[in-house]
Design a protein around this motif. Structure first.
Motif, PDB file in Angstrom:
ATOM      1  N   UNK A   1       4.973  -1.086  15.991  1.00 20.33           N
ATOM      2  CA  UNK A   1       5.097  -1.176  14.539  1.00 20.33           C
ATOM      3  C   UNK A   1       6.031  -0.065  14.106  1.00 20.33           C
ATOM      4  N   UNK A   2       7.098  -0.412  13.374  1.00 16.73           N
ATOM      5  CA  UNK A   2       8.026   0.575  12.827  1.00 16.73           C
ATOM      6  C   UNK A   2       8.015   0.448  11.317  1.00 16.73           C
ATOM      7  N   UNK A   3       7.888   1.587  10.637  1.00 16.99           N
ATOM      8  CA  UNK A   3       7.867   1.612   9.172  1.00 16.99           C
ATOM      9  C   UNK A   3       8.987   2.521   8.697  1.00 16.99           C
ATOM     10  N   UNK A   4       9.877   1.991   7.838  1.00 18.21           N
ATOM     11  CA  UNK A   4      10.981   2.769   7.280  1.00 18.21           C
ATOM     12  C   UNK A   4      10.567   3.352   5.935  1.00 18.21           C
ATOM     13  N   UNK A   5      10.912   4.642   5.730  1.00 26.31           N
ATOM     14  CA  UNK A   5      10.462   5.372   4.545  1.00 26.31           C
ATOM     15  C   UNK A   5      11.565   6.284   4.017  1.00 26.31           C
ATOM     16  N   UNK A   6      11.518   6.610   2.722  1.00 28.08           N
ATOM     17  CA  UNK A   6      12.499   7.546   2.172  1.00 28.08           C
ATOM     18  C   UNK A   6      12.126   8.987   2.516  1.00 28.08           C
ATOM     19  N   UNK A   7      13.062   9.894   2.345  1.00 24.16           N
ATOM     20  CA  UNK A   7      12.802  11.323   2.570  1.00 24.16           C
ATOM     21  C   UNK A   7      11.751  11.797   1.570  1.00 24.16           C
ATOM     22  N   UNK A   8      10.956  12.753   1.986  1.00 28.59           N
ATOM     23  CA  UNK A   8       9.966  13.355   1.103  1.00 28.59           C
ATOM     24  C   UNK A   8       8.674  12.584   0.947  1.00 28.59           C
TER      25      UNK A   8
ATOM     26  N   UNK B   1       0.824  -1.206   0.000  1.00 28.48           N
ATOM     27  CA  UNK B   1       0.000   0.000   0.000  1.00 28.48           C
ATOM     28  C   UNK B   1       0.861   1.260   0.000  1.00 28.48           C
ATOM     29  N   UNK B   2       2.074   1.143   0.536  1.00 28.37           N
ATOM     30  CA  UNK B   2       3.036   2.253   0.581  1.00 28.37           C
ATOM     31  C   UNK B   2       4.285   1.818  -0.183  1.00 28.37           C
ATOM     32  N   UNK B   3       4.266   1.885  -1.518  1.00 26.86           N
ATOM     33  CA  UNK B   3       5.407   1.374  -2.282  1.00 26.86           C
ATOM     34  C   UNK B   3       6.730   2.062  -1.957  1.00 26.86           C
ATOM     35  N   UNK B   4       6.652   3.264  -1.356  1.00 24.86           N
ATOM     36  CA  UNK B   4       7.878   3.965  -0.961  1.00 24.86           C
ATOM     37  C   UNK B   4       8.520   3.323   0.258  1.00 24.86           C
ATOM     38  N   UNK B   5       7.743   2.605   1.052  1.00 30.64           N
ATOM     39  CA  UNK B   5       8.258   2.008   2.288  1.00 30.64           C
ATOM     40  C   UNK B   5       9.378   1.023   1.967  1.00 30.64           C
TER      41      UNK B   5
ATOM     42  N   UNK C   1      17.937  11.415   4.834  1.00 27.68           N
ATOM     43  CA  UNK C   1      17.722  10.374   3.837  1.00 27.68           C
ATOM     44  C   UNK C   1      16.455   9.562   4.042  1.00 27.68           C
ATOM     45  N   UNK C   2      15.688   9.866   5.077  1.00 24.24           N
ATOM     46  CA  UNK C   2      14.462   9.111   5.263  1.00 24.24           C
ATOM     47  C   UNK C   2      13.855   9.274   6.640  1.00 24.24           C
ATOM     48  N   UNK C   3      12.787   8.525   6.864  1.00 20.77           N
ATOM     49  CA  UNK C   3      12.028   8.607   8.109  1.00 20.77           C
ATOM     50  C   UNK C   3      11.738   7.208   8.636  1.00 20.77           C
ATOM     51  N   UNK C   4      11.465   7.159   9.913  1.00 20.12           N
ATOM     52  CA  UNK C   4      10.938   5.957  10.554  1.00 20.12           C
ATOM     53  C   UNK C   4       9.731   6.401  11.358  1.00 20.12           C
ATOM     54  N   UNK C   5       8.590   5.781  11.084  1.00 20.80           N
ATOM     55  CA  UNK C   5       7.385   6.067  11.852  1.00 20.80           C
ATOM     56  C   UNK C   5       7.135   4.899  12.788  1.00 20.80           C
ATOM     57  N   UNK C   6       6.819   5.221  14.024  1.00 21.43           N
ATOM     58  CA  UNK C   6       6.660   4.229  15.077  1.00 21.43           C
ATOM     59  C   UNK C   6       5.255   4.345  15.664  1.00 21.43           C
ATOM     60  N   UNK C   7       4.590   3.212  15.822  1.00 29.71           N
ATOM     61  CA  UNK C   7       3.216   3.172  16.325  1.00 29.71           C
ATOM     62  C   UNK C   7       3.149   2.175  17.477  1.00 29.71           C
TER      63      UNK C   7
ATOM     64  N   UNK D   1       2.354   7.420  18.969  1.00 32.71           N
ATOM     65  CA  UNK D   1       3.145   7.320  17.744  1.00 32.71           C
ATOM     66  C   UNK D   1       4.162   8.449  17.663  1.00 32.71           C
ATOM     67  N   UNK D   2       5.181   8.221  16.818  1.00 31.54           N
ATOM     68  CA  UNK D   2       6.207   9.238  16.585  1.00 31.54           C
ATOM     69  C   UNK D   2       6.828   8.973  15.221  1.00 31.54           C
ATOM     70  N   UNK D   3       7.323  10.034  14.611  1.00 40.69           N
ATOM     71  CA  UNK D   3       8.052   9.909  13.354  1.00 40.69           C
ATOM     72  C   UNK D   3       9.369  10.647  13.506  1.00 40.69           C
ATOM     73  N   UNK D   4      10.447   9.983  13.139  1.00 42.08           N
ATOM     74  CA  UNK D   4      11.777  10.580  13.176  1.00 42.08           C
ATOM     75  C   UNK D   4      12.255  10.669  11.733  1.00 42.08           C
ATOM     76  N   UNK D   5      12.607  11.890  11.302  1.00 41.50           N
ATOM     77  CA  UNK D   5      13.060  12.092   9.925  1.00 41.50           C
ATOM     78  C   UNK D   5      14.488  12.606   9.914  1.00 41.50           C
ATOM     79  N   UNK D   6      15.276  12.051   9.037  1.00 44.35           N
ATOM     80  CA  UNK D   6      16.635  12.509   8.787  1.00 44.35           C
ATOM     81  C   UNK D   6      16.754  12.946   7.341  1.00 44.35           C
TER      82      UNK D   6
END
Length: 125
Positions: A90-97, A15-19, A76-82, A69-74
């Motif tokens: 639940x942790x989801x790794x994502x690219x920047x933007x 559902x989140x192809x960027x993940x 080069x990307x982000x990690x969202x935590x639930x 929940x929290x999201x940490x962005x650097x």
């Protein structure tokens, strides 16, 4: 149960192809499930547990209630935590933007499904 969690994580990442990956972890940093297989789930699980602990402390200190929940962005990307019931995360790794609104929508739905999958089934009568 593990098969169901794997399926939920796969559906989330589709559902989140960027993940770049997703991990279900305990608040102690132990991996419960992860997707895809080439992800470094142990590292993600430990970092998620640390971020969860810090989030709990911040929320408590600032009288914001329980951590959700929290999201940490650097750069080069982000990690969202639930946070999920029973000390599961639940942790989801994502690219920047990435569109974080869409991420939160999909991840919150997945967190709900994970919560349901982890609930013990009632005995049949």
């Amino acid at each position: 149960m593990k098969h169901e969690l794997d399926r939920i994580l796969q559906t989330l990442c589709q559902a989140l192809p960027e993940a770049t990956g997703a991990v279900v972890a305990s608040s102690e940093g132990l991996v419960v499930a992860s997707y895809p297989e080439d992800l470094e789930p142990t590292r993600v699980a430990v970092m998620a547990a640390l971020a969860h602990e810090l989030g709990q402390r911040v929320a408590s200190t600032l009288s914001q209630g329980n951590f959700h929940e929290a999201t940490v962005c650097g750069e080069q990307g982000c990690v969202s935590l639930y946070s999920i019931d029973g000390g599961v995360l639940l942790a989801v790794q994502l690219p920047a933007g990435v569109n974080l609104g869409l991420v939160h929508l999909e991840a919150r739905s997945s967190a709900y499904r994970i919560r349901q999958a982890l609930r013990p089934s009632s005995p049949g009568f």
